[in-house]
Design a protein around this motif. Structure first.
Motif, PDB file in Angstrom:
ATOM      1  N   GLU A 131      13.932 -94.640 -48.366  1.00 26.11           N
ATOM      2  CA  GLU A 131      14.744 -93.668 -49.046  1.00 26.11           C
ATOM      3  C   GLU A 131      14.855 -93.775 -50.610  1.00 26.11           C
ATOM      4  OE1 GLU A 131      18.230 -92.273 -47.057  1.00 26.11           O
ATOM      5  OE2 GLU A 131      17.647 -92.193 -45.048  1.00 26.11           O
ATOM      6  N   ALA A 132      14.625 -95.179 -50.726  1.00 26.15           N
ATOM      7  CA  ALA A 132      14.933 -95.556 -52.201  1.00 26.15           C
ATOM      8  C   ALA A 132      13.823 -95.163 -53.007  1.00 26.15           C
ATOM      9  CB  ALA A 132      14.808 -97.003 -52.518  1.00 26.15           C
ATOM     10  N   ARG A 133      12.459 -94.961 -52.459  1.00 28.06           N
ATOM     11  CA  ARG A 133      11.543 -94.326 -53.050  1.00 28.06           C
ATOM     12  C   ARG A 133      11.248 -93.036 -53.059  1.00 28.06           C
ATOM     13  NH1 ARG A 133       8.790 -97.702 -49.035  1.00 28.06           N
ATOM     14  NH2 ARG A 133       8.035 -99.659 -49.992  1.00 28.06           N
ATOM     15  N   ALA A 134      12.171 -92.293 -52.259  1.00 31.96           N
ATOM     16  CA  ALA A 134      12.538 -90.864 -52.220  1.00 31.96           C
ATOM     17  C   ALA A 134      13.673 -90.335 -53.065  1.00 31.96           C
ATOM     18  CB  ALA A 134      12.678 -90.429 -50.841  1.00 31.96           C
ATOM     19  N   GLY A 135      14.246 -91.426 -53.894  1.00 30.96           N
ATOM     20  CA  GLY A 135      15.612 -90.756 -54.686  1.00 30.96           C
ATOM     21  C   GLY A 135      16.661 -91.442 -54.274  1.00 30.96           C
ATOM     22  N   LEU A 136      16.975 -92.153 -53.201  1.00 32.70           N
ATOM     23  CA  LEU A 136      18.287 -92.787 -52.806  1.00 32.70           C
ATOM     24  C   LEU A 136      18.782 -93.715 -54.066  1.00 32.70           C
ATOM     25  CD1 LEU A 136      20.539 -92.894 -51.010  1.00 32.70           C
ATOM     26  CD2 LEU A 136      19.392 -94.625 -49.661  1.00 32.70           C
ATOM     27  N   ALA A 137      17.523 -94.569 -54.645  1.00 31.27           N
ATOM     28  CA  ALA A 137      17.869 -95.816 -55.589  1.00 31.27           C
ATOM     29  C   ALA A 137      18.846 -94.925 -56.635  1.00 31.27           C
ATOM     30  CB  ALA A 137      16.843 -96.269 -56.061  1.00 31.27           C
ATOM     31  N   THR A 138      18.642 -93.704 -57.065  1.00 33.05           N
ATOM     32  CA  THR A 138      19.395 -93.123 -58.155  1.00 33.05           C
ATOM     33  C   THR A 138      20.450 -92.176 -57.648  1.00 33.05           C
ATOM     34  OG1 THR A 138      17.722 -91.571 -58.596  1.00 33.05           O
ATOM     35  CG2 THR A 138      17.746 -93.567 -59.757  1.00 33.05           C
ATOM     36  N   SER A 139      20.690 -92.121 -56.299  1.00 35.60           N
ATOM     37  CA  SER A 139      21.425 -90.928 -55.757  1.00 35.60           C
ATOM     38  C   SER A 139      23.126 -91.483 -56.244  1.00 35.60           C
ATOM     39  CB  SER A 139      21.782 -91.108 -54.357  1.00 35.60           C
ATOM     40  OG  SER A 139      22.604 -90.284 -53.773  1.00 35.60           O
ATOM     41  N   ASP A 140      23.785 -90.454 -56.584  1.00 30.20           N
ATOM     42  CA  ASP A 140      25.263 -90.336 -56.785  1.00 30.20           C
ATOM     43  C   ASP A 140      25.995 -90.913 -55.777  1.00 30.20           C
ATOM     44  OD1 ASP A 140      24.769 -89.469 -59.198  1.00 30.20           O
ATOM     45  OD2 ASP A 140      25.233 -87.026 -58.516  1.00 30.20           O
ATOM     46  N   LEU A 141      25.534 -90.915 -54.529  1.00 29.65           N
ATOM     47  CA  LEU A 141      26.231 -91.576 -53.458  1.00 29.65           C
ATOM     48  C   LEU A 141      26.886 -92.985 -53.653  1.00 29.65           C
ATOM     49  CD1 LEU A 141      24.103 -90.255 -50.501  1.00 29.65           C
ATOM     50  CD2 LEU A 141      26.489 -89.712 -50.918  1.00 29.65           C
ATOM     51  N   TRP A 142      25.999 -93.629 -54.254  1.00 31.84           N
ATOM     52  CA  TRP A 142      26.459 -94.986 -54.614  1.00 31.84           C
ATOM     53  C   TRP A 142      27.760 -95.156 -55.301  1.00 31.84           C
ATOM     54  CZ3 TRP A 142      23.541 -98.687 -52.183  1.00 31.84           C
ATOM     55  CH2 TRP A 142      22.325 -98.484 -51.943  1.00 31.84           C
ATOM     56  N   GLU A 143      27.842 -94.365 -56.291  1.00 32.15           N
ATOM     57  CA  GLU A 143      29.142 -94.106 -57.299  1.00 32.15           C
ATOM     58  C   GLU A 143      30.245 -93.506 -56.440  1.00 32.15           C
ATOM     59  OE1 GLU A 143      30.713 -95.063 -61.149  1.00 32.15           O
ATOM     60  OE2 GLU A 143      28.996 -95.616 -59.852  1.00 32.15           O
ATOM     61  N   ARG A 144      29.990 -92.545 -55.556  1.00 29.89           N
ATOM     62  CA  ARG A 144      30.859 -91.906 -54.868  1.00 29.89           C
ATOM     63  C   ARG A 144      31.475 -93.127 -53.965  1.00 29.89           C
ATOM     64  NH1 ARG A 144      29.818 -88.301 -49.566  1.00 29.89           N
ATOM     65  NH2 ARG A 144      32.268 -88.310 -48.551  1.00 29.89           N
ATOM     66  N   LEU A 145      30.611 -93.751 -53.356  1.00 33.35           N
ATOM     67  CA  LEU A 145      31.395 -94.859 -52.539  1.00 33.35           C
ATOM     68  C   LEU A 145      32.076 -95.887 -53.371  1.00 33.35           C
ATOM     69  CD1 LEU A 145      31.748 -96.538 -49.877  1.00 33.35           C
ATOM     70  CD2 LEU A 145      29.314 -97.379 -50.142  1.00 33.35           C
ATOM     71  N   SER A 146      31.586 -96.359 -54.325  1.00 28.40           N
ATOM     72  CA  SER A 146      32.559 -97.485 -54.811  1.00 28.40           C
ATOM     73  C   SER A 146      33.508 -96.806 -55.542  1.00 28.40           C
ATOM     74  CB  SER A 146      31.469 -98.133 -56.366  1.00 28.40           C
ATOM     75  OG  SER A 146      30.916 -97.188 -57.163  1.00 28.40           O
ATOM     76  N   GLY A 147      33.485 -95.687 -56.146  1.00 30.43           N
ATOM     77  CA  GLY A 147      34.708 -95.116 -56.741  1.00 30.43           C
ATOM     78  C   GLY A 147      35.685 -94.879 -55.704  1.00 30.43           C
TER      79      GLY A 147
END
Length: 203
Positions: free
Chosen positions: A64-80
């Protein structure tokens, strides 16, 4: 692959994908974020985030990282969502913490790690930027030079050094992790949610 356990005001989100080093898919990130968002409006006095096996999380699922997850807004949504919680938040780090998974731990109020855990965030080598809020939170804990060692120099930090730097707050044997976290959340478990939120806001 995310398990939620509730016990009298203590919410425990468990990353349960040990066969893949608890690497995170987009669906898992969304589920974790949803738990944190729900805790804000629920009866939670503490949210504990932990994993199963010997790794807390290796970061993004590679496919999924190769498919774009590495730059997904989901990481920031979670930490926020974790950072905004009015209750006590604890990262119970059952093992190594790597990559984007660092964000949710940095957003927690407390971090307890087991002996032998390692910490690294190889964004420079992989050619990605860290999530927007991660460098500031990392700097607040360890200072600017050490933040640059992790994010720019690719340093892999051992548990004892992480404790010395202030990246984690306690290091314990693996057999003592659950008991240590239980002791840390005991006072808030017996308090009213509004009391917990008030003291956290004062800090």
């Amino acid at each position: 692959m995310i398990r939620l356990e509730k016990d009298e005001g203590i919410w425990r989100a468990v990353i349960d994908r040990p066969e893949k080093a608890n690497s995170l898919t987009g669906a898992m990130l969304a589920e974790l974020a949803g738990i944190a968002e729900a805790a804000a409006g629920g009866d939670a006095r503490a949210l504990v985030i932990t994993g199963t096996g010997k790794v807390f999380s290796a970061g993004a699922d590679l496919d999924e990282a190769r498919a774009g997850l590495a730059t997904s807004d989901l990481w920031e949504r979670l930490s926020g969502a974790v950072a905004r919680l009015p209750c006590l938040t604890v990262a119970a780090l059952n093992g190594t913490l790597a990559g984007g998974a660092m964000g949710m731990a940095l957003a927690c109020d407390l971090r307890v790690a087991v002996e032998g855990a390692k910490f690294f965030y190889p964004v420079m080598r992989l050619g990605f930027l860290p999530q927007p809020s991660d460098p500031g939170r990392l700097r607040a804990l360890v200072g600017p030079a050490r933040a640059k060692m992790i994010l720019m120099a690719g340093a892999r930090i051992e548990a004892a050094e992480a404790l010395d730097w202030g990246l984690v707050d306690r290091v314990v044997p693996a057999a003592m992790l659950a008991g240590t976290v239980a002791a840390l959340v005991a006072d808030v478990q017996g308090a009213a949610p509004a009391h917990v939120a008030a003291i956290k806001a004062m800090i």
